[in-house]
Design an enzyme around this catalytic site. Structure first.
Site, PDB file in Angstrom:
ATOM      1  N   HIS A  80      35.811  35.584  41.978  1.00  0.00           N
ATOM      2  CA  HIS A  80      35.424  34.213  42.343  1.00  0.00           C
ATOM      3  C   HIS A  80      34.172  34.209  43.204  1.00  0.00           C
ATOM      4  CE1 HIS A  80      37.187  34.156  46.500  1.00  0.00           C
ATOM      5  NE2 HIS A  80      38.166  34.885  45.993  1.00  0.00           N
ATOM      6  N   ASP A  82      33.147  31.735  45.288  1.00  0.00           N
ATOM      7  CA  ASP A  82      33.195  30.990  46.542  1.00  0.00           C
ATOM      8  C   ASP A  82      33.802  31.802  47.673  1.00  0.00           C
ATOM      9  OD1 ASP A  82      35.727  30.785  45.155  1.00  0.00           O
ATOM     10  OD2 ASP A  82      36.329  29.284  46.634  1.00  0.00           O
ATOM     11  N   GLU A 144      38.049  29.086  44.141  1.00  0.00           N
ATOM     12  CA  GLU A 144      39.316  29.813  44.231  1.00  0.00           C
ATOM     13  C   GLU A 144      39.982  29.582  45.567  1.00  0.00           C
ATOM     14  OE1 GLU A 144      42.045  33.179  45.187  1.00  0.00           O
ATOM     15  OE2 GLU A 144      40.248  32.500  46.237  1.00  0.00           O
TER      16      GLU A 144
END
Length: 380
Positions: A80, A82, A144
């Site tokens: 992910h 983020d 996420e």
């Protein structure tokens, strides 16, 4: 298995450092997504970005690319883009053989370490002069850290692989997550009546007092080996001399047993209702099942492959159960088998977050071994 070269390890560390400097808190992944896309396209790969960003609450969508293999099999590596919010800019520095942030904030190794590994895995596979033994799909998700929104919005039917992996558990490499919880989020809005606290307190109805009574009756923390409950935030009131007419409480319940998670969430609601009733307040409450848990049998092919890859890299595999969620939860819920592997990072979400150079390079070795071992399994 041909181990990562010194040049590959050096480039991995450079890629990781660069990624950490790109701020990408959940919802603001655009710059990071663009950088990853440029890197992949610079390798000659086709990258598609889905249109699920708005649904996930992000300014970017999920990225997907594929590397064709020589054999019929395929596996997925997912990471992910983020991070949790940053309290200060990220300035990666190496201290005592590991990466840290020179500033008082997260490093972003969760999950930039896995993003860097996926990129350098792709660079290695494409630069080897021959296709990998199996095809490899790389998925980079958004949001996420906010209940897996990106992965939940992603259309898993686009994947051609039989199964996949995320490197998203901050424990020593070698651990394989075989059980992850179901997670319920509870948001309560308590409405009372304001009044002057020094002149007419009896005319008021304290929403904060109602919340306090409800919370005091709850059993929080670790309830049993599989279950936890927590009240995370309480906000309300306007001034010390005003009886507070509002209070907002955010809580959660998690359990490896989905029925137990639901039961604990119901208990939290009941206690908040009792607190509101006792203070003659009204209660508006919302309970949302943020993600589903899963249990994976040790005999599953993706678990066996992970064990084989870890052993090939000198790690002794162990099976663990976790109280945390990952994109594996969302993919599993969508019917796509996925396993979360420990990545060796330390103290994720904390200002002293760290990842050792050995762990970062070890992740790359394991990713390489997963592809090699998948090819051997197909040949067998």
């Amino acid at each position: 298995m041909r181990r990562a070269t010194a040049a590959e390890r050096e480039r991995l560390n450079q890629t990781f450092s660069t990624l950490c400097r790109i701020e990408s808190p959940s919802g603001s992944e655009r710059a990071c997504a663009d950088w990853v896309t440029r890197e992949l396209r610079g390798m000659g790969l086709e990258v598609t970005e889905d249109d699920r960003g708005p649904e996930a609450g992000s300014d970017a969508g999920n990225l997907l690319t594929r590397i064709d293999g020589a054999g019929p099999g395929s596996l997925l590596i997912c990471a992910h883009l983020d991070t949790v919010p940053l309290a200060a800019p990220v300035e990666p520095v190496q201290v005592d053989g590991g990466w840290e942030n020179a500033n008082e904030a997260i490093l972003g190794a969760d999950n930039k370490a896995a993003v860097a590994v996926a990129l350098e895995l792709a660079r290695r596979l494409l630069g080897s002069g021959q296709p990998p033994p199996v095809s490899v799909e790389l998925l980079f998700t958004v949001c996420e850290e906010v209940a897996l929104r990106g992965a939940k919005a992603f259309d898993a039917h686009r994947l051609r692989s039989r199964f996949g992996y995320v490197f998203d558990h901050a424990t020593p490499i070698g651990e394989i997550v075989v059980a992850s919880p179901t997670y319920h989020r509870i948001v309560a809005e308590i409405h009372g009546r304001s009044a002057h606290a020094g002149i007419r307190p009896e005319d008021g109805r304290s929403a904060i007092a109602a919340a306090a009574k409800g919370i005091a009756a709850m059993t929080l923390g670790r309830l049993d080996p599989e279950t936890t409950a927590n009240v995370g935030t309480i906000t309300g009131g306007s001034s010390a001399n005003v009886v507070p007419d509002r209070c907002r409480v955010v809580a959660e319940a998690r359990s490896l047993d989905p029925e137990r998670a639901e039961s604990v969430a119901t208990e939290i609601v009941d206690h908040l209702q009792d607190g509101a009733d006792s203070a003659e307040c009204d209660l508006d409450i919302e309970v949302e099942r943020m993600f589903d848990g899963y249990r994976t049998r040790a005999s599953e092919p993706h678990v066996a492959l992970a064990e084989s890859a870890l052993r090939a890299c000198g790690y002794e595999p162990t099976h663990i159960r976790t109280g945390g969620g990952s994109d594996a939860n969302a993919l599993q819920a969508a019917g796509f088998p996925c396993t979360n592997l420990a990545n060796g990072t330390e103290r994720n979400h904390q200002t002293d977050e760290r990842v050792s150079v050995d762990a970062l390079e070890g992740m790359l070795e394991v990713a390489i071994a997963l592809v090699d071992q998948a090819g051997a399994a197909v040949d067998a």
